[in-house]
Scaffold this motif. Structure first.
Motif, PDB file in Angstrom:
ATOM      1  N   SER A 199     113.861  99.516 121.258  1.00  0.00           N
ATOM      2  CA  SER A 199     114.369  99.583 119.891  1.00  0.00           C
ATOM      3  C   SER A 199     113.622 100.669 119.129  1.00  0.00           C
ATOM      4  N   GLN A 200     114.336 101.403 118.288  1.00  0.00           N
ATOM      5  CA  GLN A 200     113.706 102.439 117.462  1.00  0.00           C
ATOM      6  C   GLN A 200     112.668 101.837 116.522  1.00  0.00           C
ATOM      7  N   PHE A 201     112.851 100.555 116.192  1.00  0.00           N
ATOM      8  CA  PHE A 201     111.943  99.944 115.236  1.00  0.00           C
ATOM      9  C   PHE A 201     111.124  98.833 115.870  1.00  0.00           C
ATOM     10  N   GLY A 202     109.821  99.001 115.821  1.00  0.00           N
ATOM     11  CA  GLY A 202     108.906  98.010 116.364  1.00  0.00           C
ATOM     12  C   GLY A 202     108.437  97.087 115.269  1.00  0.00           C
ATOM     13  N   SER A 203     107.177  96.649 115.345  1.00  0.00           N
ATOM     14  CA  SER A 203     106.672  95.687 114.362  1.00  0.00           C
ATOM     15  C   SER A 203     106.501  96.325 112.986  1.00  0.00           C
ATOM     16  N   THR A 204     106.447  97.655 112.903  1.00  0.00           N
ATOM     17  CA  THR A 204     106.427  98.347 111.617  1.00  0.00           C
ATOM     18  C   THR A 204     107.384  99.534 111.721  1.00  0.00           C
ATOM     19  N   PRO A 205     107.808 100.091 110.565  1.00  0.00           N
ATOM     20  CA  PRO A 205     108.740 101.223 110.625  1.00  0.00           C
ATOM     21  C   PRO A 205     108.143 102.452 111.318  1.00  0.00           C
ATOM     22  N   CYS A 206     106.806 102.514 111.407  1.00  0.00           N
ATOM     23  CA  CYS A 206     106.172 103.679 112.024  1.00  0.00           C
ATOM     24  C   CYS A 206     106.059 103.536 113.538  1.00  0.00           C
ATOM     25  N   GLN A 207     106.561 102.431 114.083  1.00  0.00           N
ATOM     26  CA  GLN A 207     106.445 102.219 115.524  1.00  0.00           C
ATOM     27  C   GLN A 207     107.814 101.913 116.140  1.00  0.00           C
ATOM     28  N   SER A 208     107.923 102.191 117.433  1.00  0.00           N
ATOM     29  CA  SER A 208     109.138 101.836 118.177  1.00  0.00           C
ATOM     30  C   SER A 208     108.741 100.833 119.246  1.00  0.00           C
ATOM     31  N   LEU A 209     109.719 100.051 119.669  1.00  0.00           N
ATOM     32  CA  LEU A 209     109.443  99.049 120.700  1.00  0.00           C
ATOM     33  C   LEU A 209     109.886  99.578 122.064  1.00  0.00           C
ATOM     34  N   TYR A 210     108.938  99.559 122.995  1.00  0.00           N
ATOM     35  CA  TYR A 210     109.200 100.011 124.356  1.00  0.00           C
ATOM     36  C   TYR A 210     108.932  98.872 125.326  1.00  0.00           C
ATOM     37  N   SER A 211     109.389  99.065 126.550  1.00  0.00           N
ATOM     38  CA  SER A 211     109.020  98.116 127.578  1.00  0.00           C
ATOM     39  C   SER A 211     108.623  98.903 128.816  1.00  0.00           C
ATOM     40  N   CYS A 212     107.702  98.314 129.587  1.00  0.00           N
ATOM     41  CA  CYS A 212     107.174  98.988 130.769  1.00  0.00           C
ATOM     42  C   CYS A 212     107.984  98.557 131.992  1.00  0.00           C
ATOM     43  N   ASN A 213     108.430  99.523 132.773  1.00  0.00           N
ATOM     44  CA  ASN A 213     109.211  99.196 133.964  1.00  0.00           C
ATOM     45  C   ASN A 213     108.342  98.681 135.110  1.00  0.00           C
ATOM     46  N   ASP A 214     107.039  98.911 135.019  1.00  0.00           N
ATOM     47  CA  ASP A 214     106.149  98.458 136.088  1.00  0.00           C
ATOM     48  C   ASP A 214     105.599  97.061 135.839  1.00  0.00           C
ATOM     49  N   CYS A 215     104.963  96.854 134.677  1.00  0.00           N
ATOM     50  CA  CYS A 215     104.385  95.525 134.420  1.00  0.00           C
ATOM     51  C   CYS A 215     105.310  94.646 133.581  1.00  0.00           C
ATOM     52  N   GLN A 216     106.445  95.189 133.151  1.00  0.00           N
ATOM     53  CA  GLN A 216     107.474  94.448 132.404  1.00  0.00           C
ATOM     54  C   GLN A 216     107.041  94.016 130.998  1.00  0.00           C
ATOM     55  N   GLU A 217     105.877  94.495 130.547  1.00  0.00           N
ATOM     56  CA  GLU A 217     105.406  94.085 129.221  1.00  0.00           C
ATOM     57  C   GLU A 217     106.018  94.975 128.129  1.00  0.00           C
ATOM     58  N   PRO A 218     106.453  94.356 127.014  1.00  0.00           N
ATOM     59  CA  PRO A 218     106.885  95.185 125.881  1.00  0.00           C
ATOM     60  C   PRO A 218     105.653  95.696 125.118  1.00  0.00           C
ATOM     61  N   PHE A 219     105.773  96.826 124.475  1.00  0.00           N
ATOM     62  CA  PHE A 219     104.654  97.332 123.669  1.00  0.00           C
ATOM     63  C   PHE A 219     105.174  98.206 122.540  1.00  0.00           C
ATOM     64  N   ASN A 220     104.320  98.428 121.550  1.00  0.00           N
ATOM     65  CA  ASN A 220     104.670  99.289 120.422  1.00  0.00           C
ATOM     66  C   ASN A 220     104.221 100.706 120.693  1.00  0.00           C
ATOM     67  N   TYR A 221     105.072 101.634 120.367  1.00  0.00           N
ATOM     68  CA  TYR A 221     104.746 103.052 120.493  1.00  0.00           C
ATOM     69  C   TYR A 221     104.669 103.657 119.105  1.00  0.00           C
ATOM     70  N   PHE A 222     103.562 104.358 118.854  1.00  0.00           N
ATOM     71  CA  PHE A 222     103.352 105.010 117.565  1.00  0.00           C
ATOM     72  C   PHE A 222     104.233 106.259 117.536  1.00  0.00           C
ATOM     73  N   LYS A 223     105.239 106.241 116.663  1.00  0.00           N
ATOM     74  CA  LYS A 223     106.234 107.315 116.668  1.00  0.00           C
ATOM     75  C   LYS A 223     105.664 108.673 116.281  1.00  0.00           C
ATOM     76  N   CYS A 224     106.206 109.686 116.894  1.00  0.00           N
ATOM     77  CA  CYS A 224     105.841 111.056 116.527  1.00  0.00           C
ATOM     78  C   CYS A 224     106.676 111.467 115.316  1.00  0.00           C
ATOM     79  N   HIS A 225     106.058 112.190 114.427  1.00  0.00           N
ATOM     80  CA  HIS A 225     106.830 112.758 113.330  1.00  0.00           C
ATOM     81  C   HIS A 225     106.688 114.260 113.408  1.00  0.00           C
TER      82      HIS A 225
END
Ligand SMILES: [Zn+2]
Length: 155
Positions: free
Chosen positions: A129-155
């Motif tokens: 998802s483009q939006f993670g726990s805050t508007p400055c982060q996106s939600l990603y998931s790892c294909n190896d360990c299957q864990e979701p995580f927040n990515y600090f978006k680039c501006h």
């Protein structure tokens, strides 16, 4: 009432102000606090560059800065917002990126824009998802360990 501490480095005080969204790092590390000037009669002028225009955290940044400075006796503080040059994730130091990674947030990478899983360091990740726990982060998931995580978006 506190009186200003003459010999303390103002940058050291400002390093105590946490990013309201990511408390593991402070506003100096985030690159939000740009210039600190000591004027006459212990008046301070602080120049900040908000993480992005309309970032809801801007008002909070100012309040947190004023609060921390007041604890050290600085009550006459002017905060100026400087929008140009715009804040960029390139202002984050390698040390700050390490801290984000330890806090479970994938830091923005300069250049190749590879997104690293903070859990297993895999680069085999996908956007959820483009939006993670805050508007400055996106939600990603790892294909190896299957864990979701927040990515600090680039501006
Ligand atoms: Zn992983």
């Amino acid at each position: 009432m506190n009186t200003p501490t003459e010999n303390i480095d103002l940058w050291e005080i400002l390093k105590k102000v946490p990013d309201p969204e990511i408390p593991a790092i402070n506003l100096v590390e985030l690159g939000v606090i740009r210039v600190v000037e000591r004027l006459e009669n212990d008046k301070l002028k602080i120049t900040i560059t908000p993480t992005y225009t309309g970032c809801p955290a801007k008002k909070l940044f100012e309040e947190l800065i004023l609060e921390e400075l007041a604890k050290h006796g600085y009550n006459d503080v002017e905060i100026i917002s400087k929008l140009n040059p715009a804040w960029t994730t390139d202002w984050l130091s390698n040390e700050t990126r390490e801290k984000l990674l330890k806090d479970g947030i994938s830091p923005p990478t300069i250049g190749d824009r590879v997104i690293i899983c903070p859990q297993c360091k895999s680069t085999n990740t996908k956007l959820l998802s483009q939006f993670g726990s805050t508007p400055c982060q996106s939600l990603y998931s790892c294909n190896d360990c299957q864990e979701p995580f927040n990515y600090f978006k680039c501006h």
